[in-house]
Design a protein around this motif. Structure first.
Motif, PDB file in Angstrom:
ATOM      1  N   ARG A  82       0.826  -1.221   0.000  1.00  0.00           N
ATOM      2  CA  ARG A  82       0.000   0.000   0.000  1.00  0.00           C
ATOM      3  C   ARG A  82       0.852   1.258   0.000  1.00  0.00           C
ATOM      4  O   ARG A  82       0.510   2.251  -0.640  1.00  0.00           O
ATOM      5  CB  ARG A  82      -0.895   0.019   1.235  1.00  0.00           C
ATOM      6  N   SER A  83       1.981   1.187   0.717  1.00  0.00           N
ATOM      7  CA  SER A  83       2.811   2.381   0.838  1.00  0.00           C
ATOM      8  C   SER A  83       3.271   2.890  -0.527  1.00  0.00           C
ATOM      9  O   SER A  83       3.481   4.078  -0.710  1.00  0.00           O
ATOM     10  CB  SER A  83       4.030   2.089   1.722  1.00  0.00           C
ATOM     11  N   ILE A  84       3.418   1.981  -1.486  1.00  0.00           N
ATOM     12  CA  ILE A  84       3.843   2.395  -2.833  1.00  0.00           C
ATOM     13  C   ILE A  84       2.656   2.788  -3.684  1.00  0.00           C
ATOM     14  O   ILE A  84       2.664   3.816  -4.373  1.00  0.00           O
ATOM     15  CB  ILE A  84       4.648   1.256  -3.496  1.00  0.00           C
ATOM     16  N   LEU A 108      11.723   7.222  -8.459  1.00  0.00           N
ATOM     17  CA  LEU A 108      11.964   8.517  -9.100  1.00  0.00           C
ATOM     18  C   LEU A 108      10.652   9.178  -9.491  1.00  0.00           C
ATOM     19  O   LEU A 108       9.747   8.519 -10.004  1.00  0.00           O
ATOM     20  CB  LEU A 108      12.824   8.346 -10.363  1.00  0.00           C
ATOM     21  N   GLU A 109      10.601  10.472  -9.270  1.00  0.00           N
ATOM     22  CA  GLU A 109       9.368  11.215  -9.542  1.00  0.00           C
ATOM     23  C   GLU A 109       8.987  11.145 -11.026  1.00  0.00           C
ATOM     24  O   GLU A 109       7.830  10.946 -11.374  1.00  0.00           O
ATOM     25  CB  GLU A 109       9.569  12.681  -9.113  1.00  0.00           C
ATOM     26  N   GLU A 110       9.982  11.269 -11.927  1.00  0.00           N
ATOM     27  CA  GLU A 110       9.650  11.309 -13.352  1.00  0.00           C
ATOM     28  C   GLU A 110       9.152   9.962 -13.849  1.00  0.00           C
ATOM     29  O   GLU A 110       8.291   9.900 -14.740  1.00  0.00           O
ATOM     30  CB  GLU A 110      10.860  11.786 -14.175  1.00  0.00           C
ATOM     31  N   VAL A 111       9.704   8.883 -13.302  1.00  0.00           N
ATOM     32  CA  VAL A 111       9.226   7.559 -13.696  1.00  0.00           C
ATOM     33  C   VAL A 111       7.791   7.372 -13.222  1.00  0.00           C
ATOM     34  O   VAL A 111       6.930   6.860 -13.941  1.00  0.00           O
ATOM     35  CB  VAL A 111      10.142   6.458 -13.109  1.00  0.00           C
ATOM     36  N   MET A 112       7.523   7.825 -11.989  1.00  0.00           N
ATOM     37  CA  MET A 112       6.169   7.726 -11.459  1.00  0.00           C
ATOM     38  C   MET A 112       5.204   8.541 -12.309  1.00  0.00           C
ATOM     39  O   MET A 112       4.076   8.123 -12.553  1.00  0.00           O
ATOM     40  CB  MET A 112       6.132   8.217 -10.007  1.00  0.00           C
ATOM     41  N   ASN A 113       5.670   9.687 -12.781  1.00  0.00           N
ATOM     42  CA  ASN A 113       4.801  10.539 -13.594  1.00  0.00           C
ATOM     43  C   ASN A 113       4.481   9.939 -14.952  1.00  0.00           C
ATOM     44  O   ASN A 113       3.483  10.296 -15.569  1.00  0.00           O
ATOM     45  CB  ASN A 113       5.448  11.915 -13.786  1.00  0.00           C
ATOM     46  N   SER A 114       5.339   9.015 -15.423  1.00  0.00           N
ATOM     47  CA  SER A 114       5.135   8.474 -16.773  1.00  0.00           C
ATOM     48  C   SER A 114       3.861   7.657 -16.885  1.00  0.00           C
ATOM     49  O   SER A 114       3.375   7.410 -17.987  1.00  0.00           O
ATOM     50  CB  SER A 114       6.341   7.629 -17.185  1.00  0.00           C
ATOM     51  N   ILE A 115       3.301   7.202 -15.770  1.00  0.00           N
ATOM     52  CA  ILE A 115       2.048   6.444 -15.855  1.00  0.00           C
ATOM     53  C   ILE A 115       0.907   7.169 -15.141  1.00  0.00           C
ATOM     54  O   ILE A 115      -0.140   6.602 -14.910  1.00  0.00           O
ATOM     55  CB  ILE A 115       2.199   5.020 -15.293  1.00  0.00           C
TER      56      ILE A 115
END
Lengths: 373, 161
Positions: free
Chosen positions: A213-215, B130-137
């Motif tokens: 959940r944390s992720i 990484l923030e940018e990787v997270m933003n990619s989806i």
């Protein structure tokens, strides 16, 4: 020799299941040679022999010839019969190995298939029964395979090395399949999943849930991960734990990921926290790949599109897996069908990687052995 | 490709050229233009803006198609390795007429006997911290940005107008 003339010939044990499944559906005999011919331990393994026995159980009149060393297999398919069957799967592979092929064949039986499979429900190699239940069943429903008798139930959970799991699968039969148009996956509205544990502390499951959940909470608030702790005779013969996650979109697409702990005597112990975090990241990878069908079920979707009515079917997929690529080649040789493949670059949108749009016209396969009532 | 100057000149000659071409769409456009005789030339060029660079756009689309589609198609359907009945290569290399040199498994052989599994393993995982990787989806989720025509807030705003 008349039948030999149009039989297909392959080498090696890889892709054995798809070759035998397509052979059964198309009625073309298949010959597979050089099965682990250069291996120290040549020939078919136990789990493959078990798979062939399973095919023999659900068909009527199949002819199977294996040479003495087990390096050559000749299979002349019979008719898909179905009915009530029990099968003890080899514990070298998960029940998912067998179930994947049954999902391809079950809609085309003479009698609806009701089968009990025993073996390993969750392992690190094959898609687990839980994931197939969460992703493949909704996919089959898109093709019009549905009804009260459509069921996949985990009666007992069995982990490696002991096994002892039990699964019940029943599937209605259909004369024809509906064509599909899955070109827009929609947006992920919720994430569901299950952390399961057998013969270890039930607390393990809770620790997995918290870390996963944390992720995932960074992306969406609607997350619910169930915990499942089977006890007594329902917990199989070996300890273990694991997690599977499914992301459901507004248009009914299911993307999945799963991880299972190392089994007894296999390397270092896995911390439940690490397992939860890594599984959540695998789900993000799957979302990055995207498409309207989960990467494990790509070939199932393509098969049912091929066998559909003579109408156009479309599906948007993520990158094609090596298994799917080989499956497309096999579809071409067994059914003479080629897909139109269009790459859809992601561009500026923040929706993960490039997608592939697969289009075909179904061959109008109809289940002639289905009894009329 | 036509030179830009040529495009402009052909538009200036618009009125004559249009009469020659008998496309229905152009007729329609022309009928509309007749109503406002005074601004005729500028209107026509505006209305026919979409026709500019048509050949260039077509060529670009064609090249794009060429670059992506056939490659995947060729990858899948182009290289079908047919299995030969004859034992190939094995019989040729013999040592002292008695031993055969066993060819170490080439890549094809290796693949032929590898594990039969439908799971598609992640070869190079992204770094999801990484923030940018997270933003990619980000836009795969309902919490992300929606397409213009599906954005609930926008549709509501339009309804109120």
């Amino acid at each position: 020799m008349a039948t030999q003339a149009h039989s297909l010939s392959y080498a090696g044990c890889n892709f054995l299941r798809q070759r035998l499944v397509l052979s059964t559906l198309s009625g073309r005999p298949v010959k597979i040679r050089k099965i682990r011919a250069r291996d120290d331990n040549p020939g078919l393994r136990d789990f493959e022999a078990s798979f062939i026995r399973l095919l023999d159980k659900i068909t009527n009149g199949s002819r199977i010839e294996i040479n003495q060393t087990g390096t050559t297999l000749y299979y002349q398919p019979g008719l898909l019969y179905g009915g009530s069957v029990e099968h003890d799967c080899s514990i070298l592979r998960g029940i998912g190995y067998y179930l994947e092929s049954l999902l391809c064949l079950a809609p085309f039986m003479k009698h609806p298939l009701r089968i009990v499979l025993r073996g390993v429900t969750n392992d690190q190699v094959d898609p687990s029964v839980d994931v197939l239940k969460a992703t493949a069943l909704p996919l089959l429903k898109q093709f019009g395979i549905d009804g009260e008798s459509f069921e996949l139930k985990i009666v007992r959970r069995g982990m490696l090395p002991g096994g002892g799991g039990e699964v019940f699968f029943s599937c209605p039969v259909r004369k024809v399949l509906k064509p599909i148009q899955l070109t827009d996956p929609g947006k992920i509205k919720r994430i569901r999943g299950m952390a399961y544990s057998v013969r270890v502390s039930p607390q393990m499951a809770n620790r997995i849930v918290d870390s996963a959940r944390s992720i995932l909470n960074k992306f969406i608030p609607d997350i619910y991960i169930y915990t499942d702790h089977m006890k007594g005779v329902n917990s199989g013969r070996s300890p273990g734990f694991g997690l599977w996650l499914v992301a459901e979109t507004t248009n009914g697409t299911f993307l999945s990921a799963e991880l299972v702990s190392n089994h007894q005597g296999q390397g270092a112990a896995v911390l439940p926290e690490d397992l939860g975090r890594n599984c959540a990241k695998l789900l993000l990878e799957e979302i990055h790949r995207g498409g309207c069908v989960d990467s494990t079920n790509q070939s199932l979707a393509l098969l049912l599109m091929t066998l559909g009515q003579q109408d156009v079917s479309k599906v948007l997929l993520g990158p094609l897996s090596p298994y799917t690529i080989e499956f497309l080649r096999h579809l071409k040789s067994f059914f003479q069908i080629m897909f139109k493949i269009e790459t859809k670059p992601c561009g500026e949108e923040l929706k993960g990687g490039d997608k592939v749009l697969m289009t075909c016209v179904g061959i109008g396969f109809s289940n002639l052995s289905k009894t009329l009532k | 490709f036509p030179e830009p100057s040529q495009v402009v000149s052909s538009q200036k000659l618009g009125s004559e050229n249009l009469i020659d071409e008998t496309s229905d769409i152009e007729d329609l456009l022309r009928e509309e233009d007749y109503k406002e005789e005074n601004d005729y030339s500028t209107e026509t060029s505006g209305a026919l803006k979409w026709k500019e660079d048509l050949s260039r756009k077509a060529a670009e689309a064609f090249l794009r198609q060429q670059q992506t589609t056939p490659n995947l198609r060729k990858l899948i359907y182009g290289t079908v390795t047919e299995d030969n009945e004859e034992e190939d290569g094995d019989t040729k290399e013999e040592l002292g007429g008695l031993f055969r040199v066993s060819q170490s498994a080439s890549e094809c052989k290796h693949k032929a006997d590898s594990l039969d599994c439908s799971r598609f393993h992640v070869e190079v995982p992204h770094d999801w911290d990484l923030e940018e990787v997270m933003n990619s989806i980000r836009d795969c989720f309902v919490t992300g940005k929606w397409e213009e025509d599906k954005d609930a807030a926008k549709i509501l705003a339009e309804d109120e107008e």
